[in-house]
Structure formats: C-alpha cells, structure tokens
Motif scaffolding. Structure first.
Motif, PDB file in Angstrom:
ATOM      1  N   PRO A  79       0.808  -1.229   0.000  1.00  0.00           N
ATOM      2  CA  PRO A  79       0.000   0.000   0.000  1.00  0.00           C
ATOM      3  C   PRO A  79       0.836   1.271   0.000  1.00  0.00           C
ATOM      4  CG  PRO A  79      -0.862  -1.573   1.579  1.00  0.00           C
ATOM      5  CD  PRO A  79       0.441  -2.125   1.094  1.00  0.00           C
ATOM      6  N   GLN A  80       2.031   1.211   0.604  1.00  0.00           N
ATOM      7  CA  GLN A  80       2.908   2.383   0.618  1.00  0.00           C
ATOM      8  C   GLN A  80       3.294   2.788  -0.801  1.00  0.00           C
ATOM      9  OE1 GLN A  80       3.745   4.303   3.033  1.00  0.00           O
ATOM     10  NE2 GLN A  80       3.002   3.155   4.773  1.00  0.00           N
ATOM     11  N   LYS A  81       3.455   1.789  -1.660  1.00  0.00           N
ATOM     12  CA  LYS A  81       3.794   2.086  -3.047  1.00  0.00           C
ATOM     13  C   LYS A  81       2.624   2.746  -3.770  1.00  0.00           C
ATOM     14  CE  LYS A  81       7.330  -1.459  -3.787  1.00  0.00           C
ATOM     15  NZ  LYS A  81       7.744  -2.605  -4.627  1.00  0.00           N
ATOM     16  N   ILE A  82       1.404   2.276  -3.456  1.00  0.00           N
ATOM     17  CA  ILE A  82       0.216   2.878  -4.069  1.00  0.00           C
ATOM     18  C   ILE A  82       0.088   4.334  -3.630  1.00  0.00           C
ATOM     19  CG2 ILE A  82      -2.309   2.782  -4.209  1.00  0.00           C
ATOM     20  CD1 ILE A  82      -2.129  -0.226  -3.800  1.00  0.00           C
ATOM     21  N   ILE A  83       0.323   4.583  -2.332  1.00  0.00           N
ATOM     22  CA  ILE A  83       0.251   5.949  -1.801  1.00  0.00           C
ATOM     23  C   ILE A  83       1.278   6.838  -2.487  1.00  0.00           C
ATOM     24  CG2 ILE A  83       0.654   7.370   0.253  1.00  0.00           C
ATOM     25  CD1 ILE A  83      -0.531   5.042   1.909  1.00  0.00           C
ATOM     26  N   GLU A  91       0.480  15.330  -7.851  1.00  0.00           N
ATOM     27  CA  GLU A  91       1.327  16.515  -7.974  1.00  0.00           C
ATOM     28  C   GLU A  91       1.322  16.999  -9.423  1.00  0.00           C
ATOM     29  OE1 GLU A  91       5.274  15.959  -6.522  1.00  0.00           O
ATOM     30  OE2 GLU A  91       4.641  15.652  -4.449  1.00  0.00           O
ATOM     31  N   GLU A  92       1.273  16.052 -10.341  1.00  0.00           N
ATOM     32  CA  GLU A  92       1.233  16.391 -11.768  1.00  0.00           C
ATOM     33  C   GLU A  92      -0.154  16.876 -12.179  1.00  0.00           C
ATOM     34  OE1 GLU A  92       2.422  12.925 -13.895  1.00  0.00           O
ATOM     35  OE2 GLU A  92       4.328  12.724 -12.830  1.00  0.00           O
ATOM     36  N   ASN A  93      -1.183  16.244 -11.613  1.00  0.00           N
ATOM     37  CA  ASN A  93      -2.558  16.600 -11.980  1.00  0.00           C
ATOM     38  C   ASN A  93      -3.433  16.669 -10.729  1.00  0.00           C
ATOM     39  OD1 ASN A  93      -5.031  17.029 -13.240  1.00  0.00           O
ATOM     40  ND2 ASN A  93      -5.323  14.870 -13.734  1.00  0.00           N
ATOM     41  N   PRO A  94      -3.444  17.810 -10.034  1.00  0.00           N
ATOM     42  CA  PRO A  94      -4.229  17.935  -8.795  1.00  0.00           C
ATOM     43  C   PRO A  94      -5.737  17.994  -9.010  1.00  0.00           C
ATOM     44  CG  PRO A  94      -3.220  20.035  -9.364  1.00  0.00           C
ATOM     45  CD  PRO A  94      -2.682  19.028 -10.339  1.00  0.00           C
ATOM     46  N   LEU A  95      -6.186  17.995 -10.261  1.00  0.00           N
ATOM     47  CA  LEU A  95      -7.624  18.060 -10.539  1.00  0.00           C
ATOM     48  C   LEU A  95      -8.228  16.684 -10.824  1.00  0.00           C
ATOM     49  CD1 LEU A  95      -7.789  21.298 -12.717  1.00  0.00           C
ATOM     50  CD2 LEU A  95      -8.186  21.040 -10.262  1.00  0.00           C
ATOM     51  N   ASP A  96      -7.570  15.668 -10.326  1.00  0.00           N
ATOM     52  CA  ASP A  96      -8.063  14.289 -10.457  1.00  0.00           C
ATOM     53  C   ASP A  96      -8.846  13.930  -9.191  1.00  0.00           C
ATOM     54  OD1 ASP A  96      -8.533  11.625 -10.798  1.00  0.00           O
ATOM     55  OD2 ASP A  96      -6.433  11.032 -10.984  1.00  0.00           O
ATOM     56  N   LEU A  97     -10.142  14.137  -9.236  1.00  0.00           N
ATOM     57  CA  LEU A  97     -10.999  13.921  -8.061  1.00  0.00           C
ATOM     58  C   LEU A  97     -10.929  12.479  -7.563  1.00  0.00           C
ATOM     59  CD1 LEU A  97     -13.182  14.755  -6.029  1.00  0.00           C
ATOM     60  CD2 LEU A  97     -14.888  14.319  -7.805  1.00  0.00           C
ATOM     61  N   GLU A  98     -11.065  11.518  -8.461  1.00  0.00           N
ATOM     62  CA  GLU A  98     -11.048  10.107  -8.058  1.00  0.00           C
ATOM     63  C   GLU A  98      -9.684   9.707  -7.496  1.00  0.00           C
ATOM     64  OE1 GLU A  98     -13.724   8.281  -7.786  1.00  0.00           O
ATOM     65  OE2 GLU A  98     -14.808  10.043  -8.502  1.00  0.00           O
ATOM     66  N   GLY A  99      -8.639  10.337  -8.007  1.00  0.00           N
ATOM     67  CA  GLY A  99      -7.297  10.084  -7.494  1.00  0.00           C
ATOM     68  C   GLY A  99      -7.158  10.510  -6.046  1.00  0.00           C
ATOM     69  N   TRP A 100      -7.720  11.679  -5.706  1.00  0.00           N
ATOM     70  CA  TRP A 100      -7.688  12.173  -4.327  1.00  0.00           C
ATOM     71  C   TRP A 100      -8.468  11.237  -3.403  1.00  0.00           C
ATOM     72  CZ3 TRP A 100      -4.285  15.367  -2.642  1.00  0.00           C
ATOM     73  CH2 TRP A 100      -3.792  16.402  -3.439  1.00  0.00           C
ATOM     74  N   LYS A 101      -9.622  10.796  -3.874  1.00  0.00           N
ATOM     75  CA  LYS A 101     -10.444   9.893  -3.053  1.00  0.00           C
ATOM     76  C   LYS A 101      -9.715   8.584  -2.783  1.00  0.00           C
ATOM     77  CE  LYS A 101     -15.028  11.387  -4.664  1.00  0.00           C
ATOM     78  NZ  LYS A 101     -16.236  10.933  -5.376  1.00  0.00           N
ATOM     79  N   LEU A 102      -9.139   8.012  -3.840  1.00  0.00           N
ATOM     80  CA  LEU A 102      -8.428   6.742  -3.703  1.00  0.00           C
ATOM     81  C   LEU A 102      -7.226   6.883  -2.779  1.00  0.00           C
ATOM     82  CD1 LEU A 102      -8.110   3.792  -4.472  1.00  0.00           C
ATOM     83  CD2 LEU A 102      -6.882   4.518  -6.538  1.00  0.00           C
ATOM     84  N   LEU A 103      -6.514   7.992  -2.897  1.00  0.00           N
ATOM     85  CA  LEU A 103      -5.353   8.236  -2.046  1.00  0.00           C
ATOM     86  C   LEU A 103      -5.768   8.344  -0.584  1.00  0.00           C
ATOM     87  CD1 LEU A 103      -2.410   8.938  -1.493  1.00  0.00           C
ATOM     88  CD2 LEU A 103      -2.902  11.288  -2.189  1.00  0.00           C
ATOM     89  N   ALA A 104      -6.794   9.134  -0.307  1.00  0.00           N
ATOM     90  CA  ALA A 104      -7.252   9.315   1.081  1.00  0.00           C
ATOM     91  C   ALA A 104      -7.788   8.010   1.658  1.00  0.00           C
ATOM     92  CB  ALA A 104      -8.329  10.407   1.129  1.00  0.00           C
ATOM     93  N   ARG A 105      -8.555   7.268   0.864  1.00  0.00           N
ATOM     94  CA  ARG A 105      -9.093   5.979   1.337  1.00  0.00           C
ATOM     95  C   ARG A 105      -7.958   4.999   1.648  1.00  0.00           C
ATOM     96  NH1 ARG A 105     -13.031   5.346  -3.780  1.00  0.00           N
ATOM     97  NH2 ARG A 105     -14.557   6.967  -3.315  1.00  0.00           N
ATOM     98  N   THR A 106      -6.966   4.949   0.773  1.00  0.00           N
ATOM     99  CA  THR A 106      -5.839   4.038   0.969  1.00  0.00           C
ATOM    100  C   THR A 106      -5.091   4.375   2.249  1.00  0.00           C
ATOM    101  OG1 THR A 106      -5.598   3.814  -1.434  1.00  0.00           O
ATOM    102  CG2 THR A 106      -3.751   3.078  -0.085  1.00  0.00           C
ATOM    103  N   CYS A 107      -4.882   5.664   2.486  1.00  0.00           N
ATOM    104  CA  CYS A 107      -4.202   6.103   3.718  1.00  0.00           C
ATOM    105  C   CYS A 107      -4.998   5.673   4.947  1.00  0.00           C
ATOM    106  CB  CYS A 107      -4.020   7.620   3.718  1.00  0.00           C
ATOM    107  SG  CYS A 107      -2.792   8.214   2.535  1.00  0.00           S
ATOM    108  N   PHE A 108      -6.307   5.875   4.899  1.00  0.00           N
ATOM    109  CA  PHE A 108      -7.147   5.537   6.052  1.00  0.00           C
ATOM    110  C   PHE A 108      -7.171   4.033   6.303  1.00  0.00           C
ATOM    111  CE2 PHE A 108     -11.360   4.538   7.903  1.00  0.00           C
ATOM    112  CZ  PHE A 108     -11.187   5.195   9.127  1.00  0.00           C
TER     113      PHE A 108
END
Length: 212
Positions: A79-83, A91-108
C-alpha cells in the motif's frame, strides 16, 4: 533526484579537495585528490548503497502500470507504493478527483487517518463543493470521533437541493447524537422543500434518524 544527488556529490568532493589542496598552488594534487575521492566514494556506494533509491518513483510507476490490466494484482502490492504513486500523480494533476479519493481511502485503510485527513483537505481546496468528497471526509471524521469537524463539513451542503440521501442521513444523525436539536429541526424543515428527493425517500431518512 539522481541529478540532484550527483550535483551535491560533486560539489562536496570539490570543496573537500579544495580544502586539502588549493588548485592555485598545486593543480596536480588537487585533481588527483578529487578523482581519487570521487572514484572511492562511487565504488563504495556501488557495492554498499541502495541504487534503487534514485529510480524508486519510476520503478513504482512501472510496477503499478503493469497491474492496470490485472486489478486483482493490486491486492498484492505494498500500500505504501500505491500511496507514493498516487501522491506523485496528483502533484502532476491535482484536478483528479477520483485520485484524491483513492489516495485518502488508501491512507485511512492502511492505518494513516491523519494522512488521509491531509489529503481530503487538499482535495477540497480543488473541489470545495463536491458532495461525495465532503461525505467521505465527514465519515472519516465521524469514525475518528471528531463529530464537530464532521458537522462543519456537512453544513456546507444545501439540504434543500442535495440529491445525496446518505449525506443527509449522516448529517441528521450527527445532529441528533450531538444533541443539536434546534439545528436538526431546522434541517428537517429544509428537507421538506427539497424537490430532488422523493417524498418516500424523505420519509425513510426521517424514520432512520428516529430509530437510530
């Protein structure tokens, strides 16, 4: 990253060589010292150092990209690699809504709720009115016993217009749990004027709140 390391590496050895032998006095000794230190340091790092560190981002990207055609394989990746992968992509594309959700869910889900909060907060800077994002972040707040923080988020949503029934239920339920009955009654009245939710669904929401 590798270029930065190489630049610093050369600069440090250069300064150290100048300290030992001033090139104005003895250019030969200076160059011999510089070359011998550089060669020795590179030789030591080649046998003892972690060479993958410089190419870690590329290795992670390559590993995850290989799994795009095999989603089941994602369960086997660290999971650390996914994060790390998602953070670099966002960082390259901060307007990726689903990317933000997946990142936050993975962290949690991997035991980093504080890091998840940081990413939800950052995501809301780019999507301040996104109801699904607000809902997910509010659920995280509730699950970490931060009820007031969850309510602050949910109050951003217009009860008269939203179509998100689960969000309304969460909001009403939190108002009830925190004994904010005045705000709860006001929100229930606002729900009645919501034309985006059917009367039967409104009734179900209110029944769930009362039974909880």
């Amino acid at each position: 990253m590798f270029l930065i390391f190489l630049t610093l590496f050369c600069l440090i050895i250069l300064l150290f060589s100048i300290f030992l032998y001033n090139p104005k006095i003895s250019k030969k000794n200076f160059f011999l010292t510089f070359l011998s230190i550089s060669f020795s340091a590179l030789l030591i790092y080649f046998f003892k150092g972690n060479k993958e560190a410089f190419f870690f981002e590329n290795l992670v990207n390559e590993e995850i990209n290989k799994l795009t055609d095999d989603p089941k394989g994602l369960a086997e990746i660290n999971p650390q690699k996914i994060i790390f992968f998602l953070e670099s992509k966002l960082e390259e594309n901060p307007l990726d809504l689903e990317g933000w959700k997946l990142l936050a869910r993975t962290c949690f889900l991997t035991g980093y709720p504080q890091k998840a909060e940081v990413h939800y907060t950052e995501a809301l800077k780019h999507f301040p009115s996104n109801e699904s994002l607000i809902y997910e972040y509010a659920v995280l707040k509730k699950n970490t016993d931060k009820f007031q923080g969850a309510l602050t988020l949910l109050k951003k949503v217009n009860v008269k217009k939203t179509k998100n029934k689960e969000l309304i239920y969460l909001y009403f339920n939190l108002l009830k749990e925190t004994a904010n009955f005045i705000d709860l009654n006001k929100a229930m009245i606002e729900l009645e004027s919501n034309n985006n939710i059917s009367s039967s669904e409104k009734k179900k929401i209110l029944e769930r709140v009362r039974l909880n």
